[in-house]
Design a protein around this motif. Structure first.
Motif, PDB file in Angstrom:
ATOM      1  N   THR A 163      -4.107   8.721   3.614  1.00  0.00           N
ATOM      2  CA  THR A 163      -4.537   9.493   2.765  1.00  0.00           C
ATOM      3  C   THR A 163      -4.786  11.008   3.293  1.00  0.00           C
ATOM      4  O   THR A 163      -4.958  11.807   2.193  1.00  0.00           O
ATOM      5  CB  THR A 163      -5.817   9.118   1.924  1.00  0.00           C
ATOM      6  N   SER A 164      -5.349  11.131   4.523  1.00  0.00           N
ATOM      7  CA  SER A 164      -5.267  12.304   4.990  1.00  0.00           C
ATOM      8  C   SER A 164      -4.208  13.154   5.023  1.00  0.00           C
ATOM      9  O   SER A 164      -4.121  14.242   5.163  1.00  0.00           O
ATOM     10  CB  SER A 164      -5.852  12.244   6.436  1.00  0.00           C
ATOM     11  N   LEU A 165      -2.855  12.447   4.752  1.00  0.00           N
ATOM     12  CA  LEU A 165      -1.530  13.172   4.715  1.00  0.00           C
ATOM     13  C   LEU A 165      -1.477  13.506   3.216  1.00  0.00           C
ATOM     14  O   LEU A 165      -0.245  14.253   2.893  1.00  0.00           O
ATOM     15  CB  LEU A 165      -0.633  12.206   5.509  1.00  0.00           C
ATOM     16  N   GLY A 166      -2.363  13.343   2.313  1.00  0.00           N
ATOM     17  CA  GLY A 166      -2.035  13.707   1.022  1.00  0.00           C
ATOM     18  C   GLY A 166      -1.217  12.687   0.133  1.00  0.00           C
ATOM     19  O   GLY A 166      -0.928  13.034  -0.807  1.00  0.00           O
ATOM     20  N   LEU A 167      -0.936  11.385   0.884  1.00  0.00           N
ATOM     21  CA  LEU A 167      -0.001  10.585   0.149  1.00  0.00           C
ATOM     22  C   LEU A 167      -1.025   9.429  -0.696  1.00  0.00           C
ATOM     23  O   LEU A 167      -2.085   9.292  -0.260  1.00  0.00           O
ATOM     24  CB  LEU A 167       0.620   9.669   1.245  1.00  0.00           C
ATOM     25  N   TRP A 168      -0.499   9.255  -1.961  1.00  0.00           N
ATOM     26  CA  TRP A 168      -1.255   8.465  -2.896  1.00  0.00           C
ATOM     27  C   TRP A 168      -0.578   7.297  -3.215  1.00  0.00           C
ATOM     28  O   TRP A 168      -1.093   6.111  -3.541  1.00  0.00           O
ATOM     29  CB  TRP A 168      -1.275   9.315  -4.301  1.00  0.00           C
ATOM     30  N   GLN A 169       0.860   7.064  -3.184  1.00  0.00           N
ATOM     31  CA  GLN A 169       1.643   5.854  -3.209  1.00  0.00           C
ATOM     32  C   GLN A 169       2.304   5.367  -2.010  1.00  0.00           C
ATOM     33  O   GLN A 169       2.643   6.333  -1.090  1.00  0.00           O
ATOM     34  CB  GLN A 169       2.562   5.964  -4.531  1.00  0.00           C
ATOM     35  N   LEU A 170       2.466   4.080  -1.873  1.00  0.00           N
ATOM     36  CA  LEU A 170       3.034   3.570  -0.559  1.00  0.00           C
ATOM     37  C   LEU A 170       3.924   2.639  -0.944  1.00  0.00           C
ATOM     38  O   LEU A 170       3.883   1.943  -1.812  1.00  0.00           O
ATOM     39  CB  LEU A 170       2.071   2.865   0.470  1.00  0.00           C
ATOM     40  N   GLY A 171       5.262   2.660  -0.012  1.00  0.00           N
ATOM     41  CA  GLY A 171       6.023   1.286  -0.297  1.00  0.00           C
ATOM     42  C   GLY A 171       5.725   0.102   0.707  1.00  0.00           C
ATOM     43  O   GLY A 171       5.532   0.279   1.857  1.00  0.00           O
TER      44      GLY A 171
END
Length: 404
Positions: A163-171
């Motif tokens: 989340t520190s990378l701004g990602l909200w969804q993951l595979g």
């Protein structure tokens, strides 16, 4: 393949039969805990994205640092975290800065507020190392780098980094589906009256928790009686809805132990005995494309064979990179009886004492003594070629704790 098989050979054969992980799915990070990453996470930018202060204090240029004694600088402003100083520090200036705030142009060092003297708009500084208390751009993560590899089981710290990378969804890989059944007329459902001669079903619930702890989803199909037509129907239905069918009981040599023969009718039996103690009766095969495990009915043997054979298979289906737990050596504090020719597993209590690891058994080692798995924290593994073990000798131990 032979119907009786060695432990290591059985483990390798089972993993060879698992083609690969189940398909991936996309989930929000709030549902990603303990899931297995299906793709590498790559950093879209540096973390931190700019040089920033590691402390609350005063940002200065290293040219302002006195070699000896002290000097005063003009404080030209205050910079909070999340704000940017639009100007450039000039000679003789300092900037009040908060932890996490980006370093202003012209500054490369931060004095902690505790080591300076502030009077009005002036601050007195002394000697300090150049460049201290500054977190450099990209020192945590560099743009373009792989931050977390696929096959990683996501813990809170991985999710925080993502989340520190701004990602909200993951595979992530879908959770393997496991259809779970207990077999036998002697097994009663907990919470219902128990007839004379019956025991309450412990295995199904032990195995349910074990499957869920491995990251699987349980399809609980309850208890199946010792009736061939009913068992055949239930196993066929189970294979249609799951990646793995898991039963307990019905795989030894008793007259009413039907699982092996029904499995041979519905699919294939690769092996049904393992050279180990406890847990010798273990059926492995397939019903169509679905993997099948028939575990022993004794509670300890059921849980042990799950740990040794089913868990690695579920971890491979789930996409994990690491499929086996860590083992190490410990000194036994008591003699252990062992017959060469098979691998034996004793429940043990592992501890650290006087600079060395030592282990003792939990007491009686009967395959029906489930309390020994509660009292213990490891398995004592005695290899096939080993005989009796004297107190003080070293043995292999495998902790119960789940690896990531």
């Amino acid at each position: 393949m032979a119907l009786m098989i060695a432990v290591r050979e059985g483990q390798e054969h089972i993993l060879d039969q698992i083609a690969g992980p189940v398909p991936p799915e996309v989930v929000p990070v709030t549902r990603a805990l303990a899931r297995v990453l299906a793709v590498d996470v790559q950093a879209p930018f540096d973390v931190p994205p700019a040089d920033n202060s590691a402390v609350d204090g005063y940002a200065v240029a290293s040219a302002e640092i006195p070699v000896t004694g002290t000097r005063e600088l003009d404080v030209v402003g205050d910079l909070a975290a999340g704000a940017v100083f639009a100007d450039t520090l000039r000679p003789g200036q300092a900037l009040r800065i908060m932890t996490g705030a980006p370093m202003p142009a012209g500054a490369d060092t931060v004095y902690p507020q505790e080591v300076v003297e502030r009077t009005g708009d002036r601050v007195r500084i002394g000697a300090i190392d150049k460049g201290v208390n500054v977190r450099m751009r990209g020192e945590d993560v560099e743009a373009g780098g792989i931050v977390i590899e696929r096959g990683t089981v996501l813990r809170p710290q991985e999710i925080g980094l993502i989340t520190s990378l701004g990602l909200w969804q993951l595979g992530v890989h879908r959770r393997p589906r496991v259809a779970l059944l207990s077999t036998g007329d002697e097994v009663a459902e907990p919470g219902t009256p128990r007839r004379p001669g019956q025991i309450y079903d412990a295995n199904r619930f032990t195995l349910r928790g074990s499957v869920e702890q491995c990251g699987g989803v349980v399809i609980d199909l309850g208890i199946v009686p010792d009736e061939r037509v009913e068992l055949t129907t239930r196993l066929r239905e189970a294979a249609g809805v799951a990646d793995v069918v898991l039963t307990s009981g019905g795989v030894s040599v008793g007259v009413y132990d039907l699982v092996k023969s029904v499995l041979a009718e519905l699919g294939t039996v690769d092996f049904w005995q393992v050279a180990m103690q406890p847990g010798r009766p273990l059926a492995f095969g397939h019903i169509g494309q679905t993997t099948f495990f028939g575990l022993p009915g004794n509670p300890v043997a059921s849980l042990l064979t799950f740990m040794l054979f089913v868990r690695p298979a579920l971890w491979k289906l789930a996409g994990r990179r690491r499929l086996t737990p860590t083992t190490w050596r410990a000194r036994t504090t008591e003699p252990l009886r062992k017959r060469p020719g098979r691998r034996e597993f004793k429940r043990g209590v592992l501890g650290y004492r006087d600079g060395d690891w030592e282990v003792r058994t939990t007491g009686p080692q009967g395959s029906g003594i489930l309390s020994s798995m509660v009292t213990g924290n490891c398995l004592i593994v005695l290899e096939e070629d080993r005989g009796d073990v004297a107190a003080g000798e070293y043995v292999t131990v495998e902790p119960f704790a789940e690896p990531l």
